[in-house]
Design a protein around this motif. Sequence first.
Motif, PDB file in Angstrom:
ATOM      1  N   ALA A 373       0.835  -1.198   0.000  1.00 15.66           N
ATOM      2  CA  ALA A 373       0.000   0.000   0.000  1.00 15.66           C
ATOM      3  C   ALA A 373       0.870   1.247   0.000  1.00 15.66           C
ATOM      4  CB  ALA A 373      -0.920   0.013   1.216  1.00 15.66           C
ATOM      5  N   PRO A 374       0.596   2.180  -0.906  1.00 18.07           N
ATOM      6  CA  PRO A 374       1.390   3.412  -0.941  1.00 18.07           C
ATOM      7  C   PRO A 374       0.962   4.368   0.165  1.00 18.07           C
ATOM      8  CG  PRO A 374      -0.378   3.559  -2.527  1.00 18.07           C
ATOM      9  CD  PRO A 374      -0.467   2.182  -1.927  1.00 18.07           C
ATOM     10  N   GLN A 375       1.820   5.312   0.455  1.00 17.41           N
ATOM     11  CA  GLN A 375       1.464   6.384   1.385  1.00 17.41           C
ATOM     12  C   GLN A 375       0.562   7.377   0.661  1.00 17.41           C
ATOM     13  OE1 GLN A 375       4.877   8.139   3.259  1.00 17.41           O
ATOM     14  NE2 GLN A 375       3.736   9.876   4.085  1.00 17.41           N
ATOM     15  N   ILE A 376      -0.546   7.754   1.299  1.00 17.92           N
ATOM     16  CA  ILE A 376      -1.470   8.714   0.710  1.00 17.92           C
ATOM     17  C   ILE A 376      -1.192  10.083   1.323  1.00 17.92           C
ATOM     18  CG2 ILE A 376      -3.868   9.239   0.175  1.00 17.92           C
ATOM     19  CD1 ILE A 376      -2.931   6.548  -0.870  1.00 17.92           C
ATOM     20  N   CYS A 377      -0.863  11.068   0.496  1.00 17.50           N
ATOM     21  CA  CYS A 377      -0.418  12.368   1.000  1.00 17.50           C
ATOM     22  C   CYS A 377      -1.185  13.510   0.346  1.00 17.50           C
ATOM     23  CB  CYS A 377       1.070  12.579   0.692  1.00 17.50           C
ATOM     24  SG  CYS A 377       2.153  11.273   1.235  1.00 17.50           S
ATOM     25  N   GLU A 378      -1.294  14.599   1.080  1.00 19.04           N
ATOM     26  CA  GLU A 378      -1.810  15.836   0.501  1.00 19.04           C
ATOM     27  C   GLU A 378      -0.721  16.524  -0.318  1.00 19.04           C
ATOM     28  OE1 GLU A 378      -4.077  18.688   2.887  1.00 19.04           O
ATOM     29  OE2 GLU A 378      -3.857  17.294   4.572  1.00 19.04           O
ATOM     30  N   GLY A 379      -1.116  17.113  -1.427  1.00 19.61           N
ATOM     31  CA  GLY A 379      -0.222  18.020  -2.118  1.00 19.61           C
ATOM     32  C   GLY A 379      -0.051  19.283  -1.286  1.00 19.61           C
ATOM     33  N   SER A 380       0.876  20.121  -1.673  1.00 22.36           N
ATOM     34  CA  SER A 380       1.194  21.281  -0.837  1.00 22.36           C
ATOM     35  C   SER A 380       1.032  22.620  -1.544  1.00 22.36           C
ATOM     36  CB  SER A 380       2.643  21.165  -0.331  1.00 22.36           C
ATOM     37  OG  SER A 380       3.544  21.135  -1.424  1.00 22.36           O
ATOM     38  N   ILE A 381       0.603  22.618  -2.789  1.00 20.13           N
ATOM     39  CA  ILE A 381       0.580  23.869  -3.549  1.00 20.13           C
ATOM     40  C   ILE A 381      -0.834  24.371  -3.782  1.00 20.13           C
ATOM     41  CG2 ILE A 381       1.267  24.978  -5.701  1.00 20.13           C
ATOM     42  CD1 ILE A 381       3.629  23.115  -5.817  1.00 20.13           C
ATOM     43  N   GLY A 382      -1.766  23.493  -4.120  1.00 18.73           N
ATOM     44  CA  GLY A 382      -3.156  23.899  -4.252  1.00 18.73           C
ATOM     45  C   GLY A 382      -3.551  24.314  -5.650  1.00 18.73           C
ATOM     46  N   ALA A 383      -4.563  25.184  -5.703  1.00 17.21           N
ATOM     47  CA  ALA A 383      -5.191  25.540  -6.978  1.00 17.21           C
ATOM     48  C   ALA A 383      -4.229  26.192  -7.957  1.00 17.21           C
ATOM     49  CB  ALA A 383      -6.387  26.461  -6.724  1.00 17.21           C
ATOM     50  N   GLN A 384      -3.137  26.796  -7.475  1.00 17.35           N
ATOM     51  CA  GLN A 384      -2.183  27.456  -8.366  1.00 17.35           C
ATOM     52  C   GLN A 384      -1.138  26.500  -8.941  1.00 17.35           C
ATOM     53  OE1 GLN A 384      -2.738  30.240  -9.611  1.00 17.35           O
ATOM     54  NE2 GLN A 384      -2.325  31.998  -8.309  1.00 17.35           N
ATOM     55  N   SER A 385      -1.283  25.206  -8.649  1.00 13.45           N
ATOM     56  CA  SER A 385      -0.262  24.241  -9.082  1.00 13.45           C
ATOM     57  C   SER A 385      -0.008  24.288 -10.577  1.00 13.45           C
ATOM     58  CB  SER A 385      -0.685  22.820  -8.693  1.00 13.45           C
ATOM     59  OG  SER A 385      -0.778  22.677  -7.302  1.00 13.45           O
ATOM     60  N   ARG A 386      -1.076  24.404 -11.371  1.00 11.37           N
ATOM     61  CA  ARG A 386      -0.907  24.359 -12.824  1.00 11.37           C
ATOM     62  C   ARG A 386      -0.203  25.604 -13.344  1.00 11.37           C
ATOM     63  NH1 ARG A 386      -7.164  23.097 -13.405  1.00 11.37           N
ATOM     64  NH2 ARG A 386      -7.021  24.475 -11.586  1.00 11.37           N
ATOM     65  N   ALA A 387      -0.546  26.764 -12.807  1.00  8.21           N
ATOM     66  CA  ALA A 387       0.128  27.993 -13.227  1.00  8.21           C
ATOM     67  C   ALA A 387       1.593  27.995 -12.795  1.00  8.21           C
ATOM     68  CB  ALA A 387      -0.599  29.206 -12.657  1.00  8.21           C
ATOM     69  N   ILE A 388       1.852  27.536 -11.562  1.00  9.94           N
ATOM     70  CA  ILE A 388       3.235  27.463 -11.076  1.00  9.94           C
ATOM     71  C   ILE A 388       4.031  26.456 -11.892  1.00  9.94           C
ATOM     72  CG2 ILE A 388       4.658  26.764  -9.103  1.00  9.94           C
ATOM     73  CD1 ILE A 388       2.494  27.980  -7.294  1.00  9.94           C
ATOM     74  N   GLY A 389       3.398  25.326 -12.222  1.00  8.94           N
ATOM     75  CA  GLY A 389       4.066  24.355 -13.076  1.00  8.94           C
ATOM     76  C   GLY A 389       4.400  24.937 -14.432  1.00  8.94           C
ATOM     77  N   GLY A 390       3.485  25.733 -14.980  1.00 12.41           N
ATOM     78  CA  GLY A 390       3.772  26.394 -16.250  1.00 12.41           C
ATOM     79  C   GLY A 390       4.939  27.349 -16.137  1.00 12.41           C
ATOM     80  N   ALA A 391       4.961  28.133 -15.058  1.00 19.35           N
ATOM     81  CA  ALA A 391       6.053  29.097 -14.868  1.00 19.35           C
ATOM     82  C   ALA A 391       7.392  28.407 -14.650  1.00 19.35           C
ATOM     83  CB  ALA A 391       5.734  30.012 -13.685  1.00 19.35           C
ATOM     84  N   SER A 392       7.361  27.151 -14.204  1.00 17.38           N
ATOM     85  CA  SER A 392       8.610  26.415 -13.992  1.00 17.38           C
ATOM     86  C   SER A 392       9.271  26.005 -15.300  1.00 17.38           C
ATOM     87  CB  SER A 392       8.338  25.148 -13.162  1.00 17.38           C
ATOM     88  OG  SER A 392       7.763  25.451 -11.915  1.00 17.38           O
ATOM     89  N   LEU A 393       8.479  25.860 -16.364  1.00  8.31           N
ATOM     90  CA  LEU A 393       9.019  25.338 -17.621  1.00  8.31           C
ATOM     91  C   LEU A 393      10.175  26.169 -18.161  1.00  8.31           C
ATOM     92  CD1 LEU A 393       5.685  24.337 -19.437  1.00  8.31           C
ATOM     93  CD2 LEU A 393       7.193  22.895 -18.053  1.00  8.31           C
ATOM     94  N   PRO A 394      10.063  27.517 -18.233  1.00  4.32           N
ATOM     95  CA  PRO A 394      11.212  28.289 -18.736  1.00  4.32           C
ATOM     96  C   PRO A 394      12.437  28.178 -17.834  1.00  4.32           C
ATOM     97  CG  PRO A 394       9.202  29.601 -18.807  1.00  4.32           C
ATOM     98  CD  PRO A 394       8.883  28.388 -18.009  1.00  4.32           C
ATOM     99  N   LEU A 395      12.223  28.094 -16.528  1.00  2.68           N
ATOM    100  CA  LEU A 395      13.369  28.027 -15.612  1.00  2.68           C
ATOM    101  C   LEU A 395      14.164  26.750 -15.821  1.00  2.68           C
ATOM    102  CD1 LEU A 395      11.832  29.377 -12.267  1.00  2.68           C
ATOM    103  CD2 LEU A 395      12.915  30.630 -14.144  1.00  2.68           C
ATOM    104  N   PHE A 396      13.460  25.637 -15.932  1.00  5.11           N
ATOM    105  CA  PHE A 396      14.172  24.368 -16.087  1.00  5.11           C
ATOM    106  C   PHE A 396      14.703  24.185 -17.500  1.00  5.11           C
ATOM    107  CE2 PHE A 396      12.192  23.661 -12.079  1.00  5.11           C
ATOM    108  CZ  PHE A 396      13.129  22.899 -11.405  1.00  5.11           C
ATOM    109  N   ALA A 397      14.029  24.760 -18.468  1.00  2.00           N
ATOM    110  CA  ALA A 397      14.529  24.645 -19.837  1.00  2.00           C
ATOM    111  C   ALA A 397      15.804  25.450 -20.041  1.00  2.00           C
ATOM    112  CB  ALA A 397      13.454  25.099 -20.824  1.00  2.00           C
ATOM    113  N   ARG A 398      15.946  26.563 -19.338  1.00  2.00           N
ATOM    114  CA  ARG A 398      17.055  27.475 -19.620  1.00  2.00           C
ATOM    115  C   ARG A 398      18.164  27.482 -18.571  1.00  2.00           C
ATOM    116  NH1 ARG A 398      15.423  33.287 -21.715  1.00  2.00           N
ATOM    117  NH2 ARG A 398      17.618  33.111 -22.282  1.00  2.00           N
TER     118      ARG A 398
END
Length: 410
Positions: A373-398
């Motif tokens: 059985a895996p550990q079931i955990c809450e995420g820590s970022i919330g509703a802004q996760s998708r926007a923050i993930g998008g903003a991460s793309l240029p940082l990791f690409a460059r």
Amino acid sequence: MIRQESENGAEGDNSRVLDLSGGANQVRVRAYNERLVLSLVRRHAGLSKADIARRSGLSAQTVSVIMRGLEKDGLLKRGDPVRGKVGQPSVPMMLNPDGVFSLGLKIGRRSADLVLMDFVGGIRKAVHEVYAFPSPEGIERFVRTSVAALSAGLTPAERQRIAGIGIAIPFELWNWAEEINVDPVLMDSWRDFDLAAAIGDLVPFPVYLQNDATAACGAELVFGRGPEFADFVYFFVGTFIGGGVVLNHSLFSGRSGNAGAFGPMPVAGKAYPPQKLIDCASIVVLERKLAEAGIDPSPLWLDPDGWNDLGQYLDAWIDDTARALAVAAVSACTVIDFQAIIVDGGFPARIRAMLVDRMSEEILKLDLRGIKAPQICEGSIGAQSRAIGGASLPLFARYLTDQNVLFKDA
């Protein structure tokens, strides 16, 4: 990940840390080492030159030269000296939050967000817009006005440090139009719309694009609980459920970018054909139940931090969603022995906590013979996760190397 870069993207003083595709000449080797140093500093929230040399395998002299250059370029800054028992105090080097900025655009089925993020993941400004359904013209207008609003407070030098804009969007956005009570004809305009090119015409810097739930998973991996687990499944409960897969500390997007697209996963028992996860573990399910009961469902997307006074309808939705997610989690773990299941979504933190608690109960009711059985955990970022993930793309690409570097412990 699909990537498009505009030709006139400003590089600024820190342009040395760029794309590494191609042969390994001296310039590219140095650029790789710079990315390596930045990645290690990010992962450990500050390291001394000696620590970086030990973890990277680079010589102390090489590390010293690289760090001087990165500090001069404004990408690194010095922390407070740390005194040991003997010898000179060590000085940790940290990422400079003002060294690089990026923009993250989340395009959802009910709303859009644009955020301005700094080099360490801090949100400096954000713009939110709600709509009945997204249209290409509406998104172009939103980006045009919002980019201007977010960059208005930046100095000319700070604007030069914007690394790009990352877009997080559901792939095949035109699908499931009927499920959100939208005429499919109105969504068909997305089929042949080149979103990356259209946004590239509006902004003077590179454009990056990724599936929204995969981007959210990347945000959790880098800025959330990701460092705790080598392998995990990530569920993001939005208007429709999506997710992501992390293997060996790296985001796995698959050959078509759809790895972790859990929506179509069958989860029902006796019924045939079986129900799909998207039909019983999405916010749109709660929206329908409220509408059928004569209750205005608009607070679900107008106020994602609210969700008050929904009573029995919310309780029943949490129970059904937790049960379906538990089945999906066990199904995923029969394929790969995941350490954890991380759950987040476009709802208040208290709802997330209730959902994870119920899911933890439901998974124990299932036949777990043959799997751990895996550990079931809450995420820590919330509703802004998708926007923050998008903003991460240029940082990791460059500026950063492969994400495995972020977890290098040697």
